[in-house]
Design an enzyme around this catalytic site. Sequence first.
Site, mmCIF file in Angstrom:
data_model
loop_
_atom_site.group_PDB
_atom_site.id
_atom_site.type_symbol
_atom_site.label_atom_id
_atom_site.label_comp_id
_atom_site.label_asym_id
_atom_site.label_seq_id
_atom_site.Cartn_x
_atom_site.Cartn_y
_atom_site.Cartn_z
ATOM 1 N N ASP A 1 5.617 0.083 11.673
ATOM 2 C CA ASP A 1 4.398 -0.234 12.395
ATOM 3 C C ASP A 1 4.076 1.014 13.220
ATOM 4 O OD1 ASP A 1 2.503 -0.985 14.317
ATOM 5 O OD2 ASP A 1 3.160 -3.079 14.239
ATOM 6 N N GLY A 2 2.939 1.629 12.924
ATOM 7 C CA GLY A 2 2.592 2.901 13.561
ATOM 8 C C GLY A 2 2.579 2.822 15.081
ATOM 9 N N ARG B 1 0.838 -1.205 0.000
ATOM 10 C CA ARG B 1 0.000 0.000 0.000
ATOM 11 C C ARG B 1 0.871 1.253 0.000
ATOM 12 N NH1 ARG B 1 -5.621 -0.749 1.439
ATOM 13 N NH2 ARG B 1 -5.657 1.191 2.608
ATOM 14 N N CYS C 1 -13.776 4.472 8.812
ATOM 15 C CA CYS C 1 -14.922 4.463 7.886
ATOM 16 C C CYS C 1 -15.872 3.340 8.295
ATOM 17 C CB CYS C 1 -14.472 4.372 6.434
ATOM 18 S SG CYS C 1 -13.315 3.069 6.099
HETATM 19 N N1 SAM Z 1 -5.495 7.309 5.252
HETATM 20 C C1 SAM Z 1 -5.596 6.461 4.093
HETATM 21 C C2 SAM Z 1 -6.167 7.244 2.936
HETATM 22 O O1 SAM Z 1 -6.855 8.243 3.153
HETATM 23 O O2 SAM Z 1 -5.923 6.849 1.796
HETATM 24 C C3 SAM Z 1 -6.411 5.213 4.385
HETATM 25 C C4 SAM Z 1 -5.883 4.430 5.544
HETATM 26 S S1 SAM Z 1 -6.655 2.866 5.748
HETATM 27 C C5 SAM Z 1 -8.164 3.295 6.429
HETATM 28 C C6 SAM Z 1 -5.776 2.189 7.070
HETATM 29 C C7 SAM Z 1 -4.327 1.919 6.791
HETATM 30 O O3 SAM Z 1 -3.709 1.514 8.004
HETATM 31 C C8 SAM Z 1 -4.050 0.794 5.804
HETATM 32 O O4 SAM Z 1 -3.375 1.295 4.690
HETATM 33 C C9 SAM Z 1 -3.160 -0.178 6.582
HETATM 34 O O5 SAM Z 1 -2.108 -0.709 5.794
HETATM 35 C C10 SAM Z 1 -2.621 0.705 7.669
HETATM 36 N N2 SAM Z 1 -2.175 0.009 8.877
HETATM 37 C C11 SAM Z 1 -2.678 -1.123 9.437
HETATM 38 N N3 SAM Z 1 -1.980 -1.447 10.542
HETATM 39 C C12 SAM Z 1 -1.037 -0.481 10.700
HETATM 40 C C13 SAM Z 1 -0.003 -0.265 11.638
HETATM 41 N N4 SAM Z 1 0.189 -1.110 12.658
HETATM 42 N N5 SAM Z 1 0.796 0.802 11.480
HETATM 43 C C14 SAM Z 1 0.627 1.654 10.429
HETATM 44 N N6 SAM Z 1 -0.332 1.489 9.498
HETATM 45 C C15 SAM Z 1 -1.163 0.443 9.638
#
Ligand code: SAM
Length: 376
Positions: free
Chosen positions: A236-237, A210, A309
């Site tokens: 990892d956030g 992504r 969402c």
């Molecule tokens: N903000 C984005 C946009 O407007 O296009 C959409 C984000 S989507 C709702 C959530 C995102 O969180 C995904 O791309 C996923 O890969 C990411 N994600 C999941 N676990 C995560 C983590 N531990 N640390 C960082 N990102 C994470």
Amino acid sequence: RHKEKWAATAPRIPSTRLALHHFDTSYSLHLGALWPSVRAGLLCEQKYGALLNNFAAADHVPEELELLNATDFISEALQKVQQWQRGTAVGDAATGCQEGSGEGRPGVQAEMVAQAEMSPPLCTSISSKIKCYTFPRGDITRFRPARPDGLGLLDYYLMDAASLLPVLALHVQPDDFVLDLCAAPGGKTLALLQTGFCGHLAANDVSISRTKRLHQILHSYVPREVRDTVSVTSYDGRDWDQVKGGTFHKVLVDVPCTTDRHSAMEEDNNIFHRRRTKERQMLPMLQLQLLMAGILAARPGGAVVYSTCSLSPLQNECVVERALDVARAQFNITLHPEDLSHFRTLFQDTFRLGELVLPHLTANFGPMYFCKLRRV
Ligand code: SAM
């Protein structure tokens, strides 16, 4: 009817059906009489907004879209505020009324006063350069695909217009250091850049694939000199604090969630697939950890916007409430939730909005939940 004795596996129930069953059970309780119309919205084609790309040479695009009857819902809202302010000023001059005195036409005056009170933060919060065109309520015209300008930058980005509300709520100010903790594929990152205010933008997403998509979007929409102010990472956030804690003026935490519209409509990558039950049940914990990391990344006085969402209170209000407790108890951090009720007044012509944008057949945006916390 299958012969149980011979069937190797039970017939597979589509994930979309599992999702809808789950939503019918929980959201009918949560949303009550609103649920049937929200459900119908989720099951019908969603509406898009066209986020104009200020970096592209696309001066002709507003005129083109306005000829199709689309309008920029953000500048429309701003005009509305200005009209209210003028109305209030004229009312004051003509009657000598104090705000809130209720003389003259009480209903109208009370409405004007309420709107005038929320106007200053409102005006500044939407005076950014973000422009997003939508078709009127009930108009389901589709936008043409985006086109490149002479330098190859695309003229607009099609997205759920409700996704802009968390970005507007963040209220980026000139030279702010901004963190987008879960950034990919990058719609909100692009919107943040359209403000023209980010001193530095850190866009992070744990998913490598992504993050590639995020890079592609930046290349397609943003010139090199602006891209250079963006740092894209794949941490990892949850570990962000160990990287750069307490440094950002504004933090967006747009977490992974049950993506209700997708889950109700698409089998592909559906979080209601039986194999992903555990992952789905762990979402509120992951969301809390990400929000806590976002809070720790914000400097004192800084702001964090949490968004999903999903319509689920367990992924929305409950996560925020828990984060407020954890921040206080474990980190001695106080956070003030900011009142975003003015968004409701401001954008009611475009969205069915509370703290939550609820899909509706005539305005089929969302769902989108957002909440703003200020770190004291
Ligand atoms: N903000 C984005 C946009 O407007 O296009 C959409 C984000 S989507 C709702 C959530 C995102 O969180 C995904 O791309 C996923 O890969 C990411 N994600 C999941 N676990 C995560 C983590 N531990 N640390 C960082 N990102 C994470």
